[in-house]
Design a protein around this motif. Structure first.
Motif, PDB file in Angstrom:
ATOM      1  N   GLY A 137       0.646  -1.193  -0.149  1.00 39.18           N
ATOM      2  CA  GLY A 137       0.071   0.100  -0.182  1.00 39.18           C
ATOM      3  C   GLY A 137       0.777   1.296  -0.078  1.00 39.18           C
ATOM      4  O   GLY A 137       1.837   1.284   0.680  1.00 39.18           O
ATOM      5  N   ILE A 138       0.455   2.241  -0.771  1.00 38.28           N
ATOM      6  CA  ILE A 138       0.956   3.571  -0.622  1.00 38.28           C
ATOM      7  C   ILE A 138       0.736   4.171   0.516  1.00 38.28           C
ATOM      8  O   ILE A 138      -0.289   4.209   1.022  1.00 38.28           O
ATOM      9  N   LEU A 139       1.685   4.753   1.188  1.00 33.89           N
ATOM     10  CA  LEU A 139       1.742   5.476   2.462  1.00 33.89           C
ATOM     11  C   LEU A 139       1.024   6.957   2.420  1.00 33.89           C
ATOM     12  O   LEU A 139       1.272   7.589   1.471  1.00 33.89           O
ATOM     13  N   SER A 140       0.216   7.273   3.351  1.00 37.15           N
ATOM     14  CA  SER A 140      -0.503   8.657   3.610  1.00 37.15           C
ATOM     15  C   SER A 140       0.654   9.432   4.431  1.00 37.15           C
ATOM     16  O   SER A 140       1.161   9.075   5.277  1.00 37.15           O
ATOM     17  N   THR A 141       0.649  10.815   3.820  1.00 33.69           N
ATOM     18  CA  THR A 141       1.467  11.800   4.494  1.00 33.69           C
ATOM     19  C   THR A 141       0.981  12.193   5.901  1.00 33.69           C
ATOM     20  O   THR A 141      -0.186  12.381   5.926  1.00 33.69           O
ATOM     21  N   PRO A 142       1.828  12.354   6.887  1.00 36.48           N
ATOM     22  CA  PRO A 142       1.097  13.036   8.147  1.00 36.48           C
ATOM     23  C   PRO A 142       0.797  14.544   8.212  1.00 36.48           C
ATOM     24  O   PRO A 142      -0.119  15.004   8.881  1.00 36.48           O
ATOM     25  N   GLU A 143       1.463  15.111   7.135  1.00 28.93           N
ATOM     26  CA  GLU A 143       1.058  16.518   7.241  1.00 28.93           C
ATOM     27  C   GLU A 143      -0.075  16.868   6.671  1.00 28.93           C
ATOM     28  O   GLU A 143      -0.682  16.354   5.635  1.00 28.93           O
ATOM     29  N   LYS A 144      -0.712  17.741   7.455  1.00 25.22           N
ATOM     30  CA  LYS A 144      -2.104  18.164   6.553  1.00 25.22           C
ATOM     31  C   LYS A 144      -2.202  19.511   5.888  1.00 25.22           C
ATOM     32  O   LYS A 144      -1.293  20.408   6.062  1.00 25.22           O
ATOM     33  N   PRO A 145      -2.933  19.596   5.006  1.00 28.22           N
ATOM     34  CA  PRO A 145      -2.805  20.786   3.863  1.00 28.22           C
ATOM     35  C   PRO A 145      -3.009  21.902   4.908  1.00 28.22           C
ATOM     36  O   PRO A 145      -2.587  23.006   4.281  1.00 28.22           O
ATOM     37  N   SER A 146      -3.862  21.957   5.938  1.00 26.15           N
ATOM     38  CA  SER A 146      -3.832  23.258   6.936  1.00 26.15           C
ATOM     39  C   SER A 146      -2.545  23.687   7.607  1.00 26.15           C
ATOM     40  O   SER A 146      -2.524  24.423   8.220  1.00 26.15           O
ATOM     41  N   ASP A 147      -1.655  22.829   7.724  1.00 26.16           N
ATOM     42  CA  ASP A 147      -0.472  22.953   8.247  1.00 26.16           C
ATOM     43  C   ASP A 147       0.407  23.978   7.624  1.00 26.16           C
ATOM     44  O   ASP A 147       1.232  23.660   6.952  1.00 26.16           O
ATOM     45  N   ASP A 148       0.288  25.283   8.215  1.00 26.86           N
ATOM     46  CA  ASP A 148       1.151  26.153   7.749  1.00 26.86           C
ATOM     47  C   ASP A 148       2.625  26.232   7.809  1.00 26.86           C
ATOM     48  O   ASP A 148       3.639  26.616   7.113  1.00 26.86           O
ATOM     49  N   ASN A 149       2.890  25.866   9.146  1.00 21.16           N
ATOM     50  CA  ASN A 149       4.383  25.791   9.610  1.00 21.16           C
ATOM     51  C   ASN A 149       4.342  24.569  10.651  1.00 21.16           C
ATOM     52  O   ASN A 149       4.596  24.810  11.817  1.00 21.16           O
ATOM     53  N   PRO A 150       4.509  23.455  10.149  1.00 18.54           N
ATOM     54  CA  PRO A 150       4.334  22.052  10.925  1.00 18.54           C
ATOM     55  C   PRO A 150       5.811  22.086  11.521  1.00 18.54           C
ATOM     56  O   PRO A 150       6.744  22.674  11.164  1.00 18.54           O
ATOM     57  N   HIS A 151       5.557  21.253  12.627  1.00 18.88           N
ATOM     58  CA  HIS A 151       6.889  21.065  13.411  1.00 18.88           C
ATOM     59  C   HIS A 151       7.811  20.177  12.525  1.00 18.88           C
ATOM     60  O   HIS A 151       7.233  19.371  11.604  1.00 18.88           O
ATOM     61  N   ALA A 152       9.221  20.449  12.638  1.00 17.12           N
ATOM     62  CA  ALA A 152      10.169  19.701  11.677  1.00 17.12           C
ATOM     63  C   ALA A 152       9.690  18.327  11.770  1.00 17.12           C
ATOM     64  O   ALA A 152       9.967  17.631  10.678  1.00 17.12           O
ATOM     65  N   ALA A 153       9.432  17.583  12.941  1.00 21.00           N
ATOM     66  CA  ALA A 153       9.398  16.225  12.773  1.00 21.00           C
ATOM     67  C   ALA A 153       8.311  15.987  11.816  1.00 21.00           C
ATOM     68  O   ALA A 153       8.428  14.678  11.088  1.00 21.00           O
ATOM     69  N   ILE A 154       7.200  16.621  11.843  1.00 19.37           N
ATOM     70  CA  ILE A 154       6.134  16.288  10.796  1.00 19.37           C
ATOM     71  C   ILE A 154       6.388  16.538   9.373  1.00 19.37           C
ATOM     72  O   ILE A 154       6.223  15.697   8.389  1.00 19.37           O
ATOM     73  N   TYR A 155       7.349  17.645   9.356  1.00 17.39           N
ATOM     74  CA  TYR A 155       7.800  17.993   7.925  1.00 17.39           C
ATOM     75  C   TYR A 155       8.755  16.949   7.425  1.00 17.39           C
ATOM     76  O   TYR A 155       8.530  16.325   6.217  1.00 17.39           O
ATOM     77  N   ILE A 156       9.673  16.448   8.340  1.00 23.71           N
ATOM     78  CA  ILE A 156      10.779  15.542   7.805  1.00 23.71           C
ATOM     79  C   ILE A 156       9.994  14.065   7.532  1.00 23.71           C
ATOM     80  O   ILE A 156       9.983  13.301   6.776  1.00 23.71           O
ATOM     81  N   ALA A 157       8.910  13.663   8.616  1.00 22.45           N
ATOM     82  CA  ALA A 157       8.240  12.548   8.342  1.00 22.45           C
ATOM     83  C   ALA A 157       7.150  12.611   7.057  1.00 22.45           C
ATOM     84  O   ALA A 157       7.392  11.399   6.279  1.00 22.45           O
TER      85      ALA A 157
END
Length: 261
Positions: free
Chosen positions: A14-34
């Motif tokens: 299965g293709i993986l879904s990203t944890p970052e949401k479209p509404s995240d303007d400036n996500p924490h780096a952990a979310i961005y890197i993931a």
């Protein structure tokens, strides 16, 4: 999932879904890197799925429709997939993992991930040896699949689990994590001079990067606009027959698999 009539590269893994949401303007780096890691992993997964989905439908040597050139190109396509897996994990092991362990002060922070690399490394090498050395007339999908089945489940579990490991880093300083990711990206950019980068690795990456994924909201891979044109019109030509097995064209547009259900 692209609206295609024939089998596509969205399975068996299965293709993986990203944890970052479209509404995240400036996500924490952990979310961005993931999120960035998820996008990279999906390239590997689409390539892997393309092998599994098309291999069974390649006419074997005993078939009247057998073409040795098709098998030769498919073998090179598999070699290219192995190469992008090695390149991805090489950047992790030489820069990303050591920098994370130093930053967190935890020498075992990525221990599990490194151990997983070791668990499927031998399988990758075994597959690479087979597809490099077997002659088209002697190739059997059943044998290639047997080799892949030995390690691909572990590989896929690693690709999924590593994203969760990265998300757990949200307790650490975001700016510091961003700096580590930049070092990793700089390492990848420095690899541009490696043998096979332009005629093998980049065509494989571009051909497995679906620009319609999650509504097309991700600029991945983050190349300048002219790079796909340069690869498509010049460098991809060296192994053009192999890139027919990619699930997308060099511009990230999904297409039906060459061989499929």
């Amino acid at each position: 999932m692209p609206d295609l009539q024939r089998s596509w590269a969205d399975g068996p893994f299965g293709i993986l879904s990203t944890p970052e949401k479209p509404s995240d303007d400036n996500p924490h780096a952990a979310i961005y890197i993931a999120t960035e890691m998820t996008l990279s992993h999906n390239v590997l997964i689409r390539g892997l799925n393309s092998i599994y989905r098309q291999g069974p439908f390649l006419p074997p040597p005993s078939s009247p429709s057998f073409l040795a050139t098709d098998i030769t190109y498919f073998l090179f396509f598999t070699q290219a997939w192995v190469k992008i897996v090695h390149h991805h994990h090489g950047a992790e092991e030489t820069v990303f993992f050591p920098e994370l362990e130093k930053f967190t002060g935890d020498g075992d922070a990525m221990k599990g991930n490194k151990e997983e690399h070791e668990r499927f490394h031998a399988g990758l090498e075994k597959l690479d040896e087979y597809v490099r050395n077997v002659k088209a007339e002697d190739w059997r999908w059943e044998r290639q699949k047997e080799i892949m089945d030995e390690f691909c489940g572990v590989l896929y579990g690693h690709l999924k689990g590593e994203v969760e490991t990265l998300l757990a880093l949200e307790k650490y300083d975001s700016v510091g994590l961003r700096g580590i990711w930049k070092k990793t990206e700089d390492k990848a950019k420095g690899d541009i001079k490696l043998p096979g980068m332009f005629d093998t690795i980049l065509p494989m990456v571009l051909g497995c990067a679906d620009k319609t994924y999650e509504g097309g909201r991700h600029a991945f891979p983050p190349f300048p606009f002219f790079v796909p044109y340069l690869i498509d019109w010049w460098f991809a030509g060296y192994h053009r027959g192999a890139w027919r097995f990619c699930p997308c064209d060099m511009y990230g547009r999904p297409r039906e698999l060459l061989f499929g259900e």
